[in-house]
Enzyme design. Structure first.
Site, PDB file in Angstrom:
ATOM      1  N   PRO A   7      12.503  -7.227  40.859  1.00 15.93           N
ATOM      2  CA  PRO A   7      13.669  -7.005  39.994  1.00 15.93           C
ATOM      3  C   PRO A   7      14.992  -7.158  40.749  1.00 15.93           C
ATOM      4  O   PRO A   7      16.044  -7.254  40.128  1.00 15.93           O
ATOM      5  CB  PRO A   7      13.494  -5.575  39.477  1.00 15.93           C
ATOM      6  N   GLU A  54       6.436   0.329  45.262  1.00 16.61           N
ATOM      7  CA  GLU A  54       7.889   0.516  45.292  1.00 16.61           C
ATOM      8  C   GLU A  54       8.606  -0.664  45.944  1.00 16.61           C
ATOM      9  O   GLU A  54       9.811  -0.657  46.089  1.00 16.61           O
ATOM     10  CB  GLU A  54       8.252   1.813  46.016  1.00 16.61           C
TER      11      GLU A  54
HETATM   12  N1  ADE Z   1       8.557  -7.194  39.499  1.00 19.81           N
HETATM   13  C1  ADE Z   1       8.842  -6.087  38.796  1.00 19.81           C
HETATM   14  N2  ADE Z   1       9.791  -6.316  37.889  1.00 19.81           N
HETATM   15  C2  ADE Z   1      10.137  -7.631  38.005  1.00 19.81           C
HETATM   16  C3  ADE Z   1      11.070  -8.474  37.344  1.00 19.81           C
HETATM   17  N3  ADE Z   1      11.870  -8.031  36.373  1.00 19.81           N
HETATM   18  N4  ADE Z   1      11.149  -9.757  37.738  1.00 19.81           N
HETATM   19  C4  ADE Z   1      10.371 -10.212  38.739  1.00 19.81           C
HETATM   20  N5  ADE Z   1       9.475  -9.465  39.397  1.00 19.81           N
HETATM   21  C5  ADE Z   1       9.354  -8.183  39.033  1.00 19.81           C
END
Ligand code: ADE
Length: 247
Positions: free
Chosen positions: A87, A114
C-alpha cells in the site's frame, strides 16, 4: 513475457491464471508465469519467513534472507524489474501497465504481515506499486491485478479485434455506454442513432457519450485527455446546460 511470482501463497494464483485470457496466453506461449514458494528459500529448520519487528510494534515483518535468496536464485544474474506490491507503493495506472508490458521479464514480490524488512526495498526492489488506497491482507491479489492489466498490453494476448486501445483510460477518457441486441428490452430502447447505419454519426455519438461519462464521473481526467475543437465545444455545452439547471 516471463513473470516470476514470489509468494507465501502460490495457490492463490491458480484460479485467476487458469481461466480465460491469461490461460490462453500461457497455452500459446505468449506469457510464462512461474510461481515460487518463498518458504522454499528459507533454509532454517522451521523455514521461517517472518519475525518480530525491532520497533516493538505488533505484527510480524518478512525477513530479508529468504527474499534475497529467492530473487537472486530466480534471476540468476539476469536483470528484470523487481516489483514489490504494497500500500506504500506508487499508484498503479493504465500508463504503468503499458510501460511494464514492454519488459521481457518481471518479478513480483508479494508482501504480507506488517511489511517487509526495509533492506529488501533498499537493495532488491526496483519499484513498489499499490493498486489503491486500501489495505489488502497481502500483495497476492494486487499482483494478480497488475499481471492482468499488464498482460492485456502484451502483443497477441488480446485478439486483434478487441485490443486494449479503445479501453477506458487508453484514450484518456472513460468508455461510454455500450448496447447489444435486442433493440428493445423491457420497453428500454437502444438509442436510434446506433441503429442508423450512419458510421460518422455513430462515432460522434460515442465520442460525446465518452466525454459526458468522463465529465460526470472523472472530471479530473479531462485535464490530461487529448481533446479536439469539437470535443471542447461539446463540453462547453454540457457545462452551460448544468449552469442553467442550477440557476
Ligand atoms: N498489499 C496490501 N495492500 C495493497 C495495496 N493496496 N496495493 C498493493 N499491495 C498491497
Amino acid at each position: 513475457m516471463r513473470i516470476d511470482m514470489v509468494t507465501l501463497f502460490p495457490a492463490m494464483f491458480l484460479g485467476p491464471l487458469q481461466e480465460s485470457i491469461l490461460k490462453r496466453a500461457q497455452a500459446r506461449g505468449i506469457l510464462t508465469i512461474f510461481l515460487h514458494q518463498l518458504r522454499d528459500y528459507a533454509w532454517d529448520r522451521h523455514q521461517m519467513c517472518d519475525d518480530r519487528p525491532y520497533s516493538g510494534r505488533v505484527g510480524m515483518v518478512m525477513k530479508p534472507e529468504p527474499i534475497f535468496r529467492a530473487v537472486r536464485t530466480i534471476l540468476a544474474g539476469e536483470s528484470a524489474p523487481v516489483i514489490l506490491l504494497s500500500p506504500q507503493g506508487e499508484r498503479f495506472t493504465q500508463q504503468r501497465a503499458m510501460e511494464l508490458a514492454r519488459e521481457p521479464r518481471l518479478l513480483f514480490l508479494c508482501g504480507h504481515y506488517e511489511g517487509v524488512d526495509e533492506r529488501v526495498r533498499e537493495q532488491l526492489v526496483t519499484e513498489e506499486l499499490s493498486i489503491g488506497d486500501y489495505v489488502l491482507t497481502g500483495g497476492e491479489l494486487a499482483a494478480m491485478v497488475v499481471v492482468d492489466a499488464v498482460a492485456r498490453f502484451v502483443p497477441g494476448v488480446l485478439g486483434a479485434a478487441n485490443g486494449a486501445h479503445d479501453d477506458s483510460f487508453a484514450t484518456g477518457l472513460l468508455e461510454g455506454p455500450q448496447y447489444t441486441r435486442p433493440p428493445v428490452f423491457e420497453g428500454l430502447a437502444v438509442p436510434d442513432i446506433l441503429r442508423s447505419g450512419d458510421h460518422a454519426a455513430i462515432a460522434r455519438w460515442q465520442r460525446e457519450a465518452a466525454l459526458r461519462r468522463t465529465w460526470e464521473r472523472r472530471p479530473d481526467l479531462l485535464d490530461q485527455a487529448d481533446l479536439d475543437e469539437a470535443d471542447k465545444v461539446y463540453l462547453r455545452k454540457l457545462r452551460e446546460a448544468l449552469d442553467r439547471e442550477t440557476k
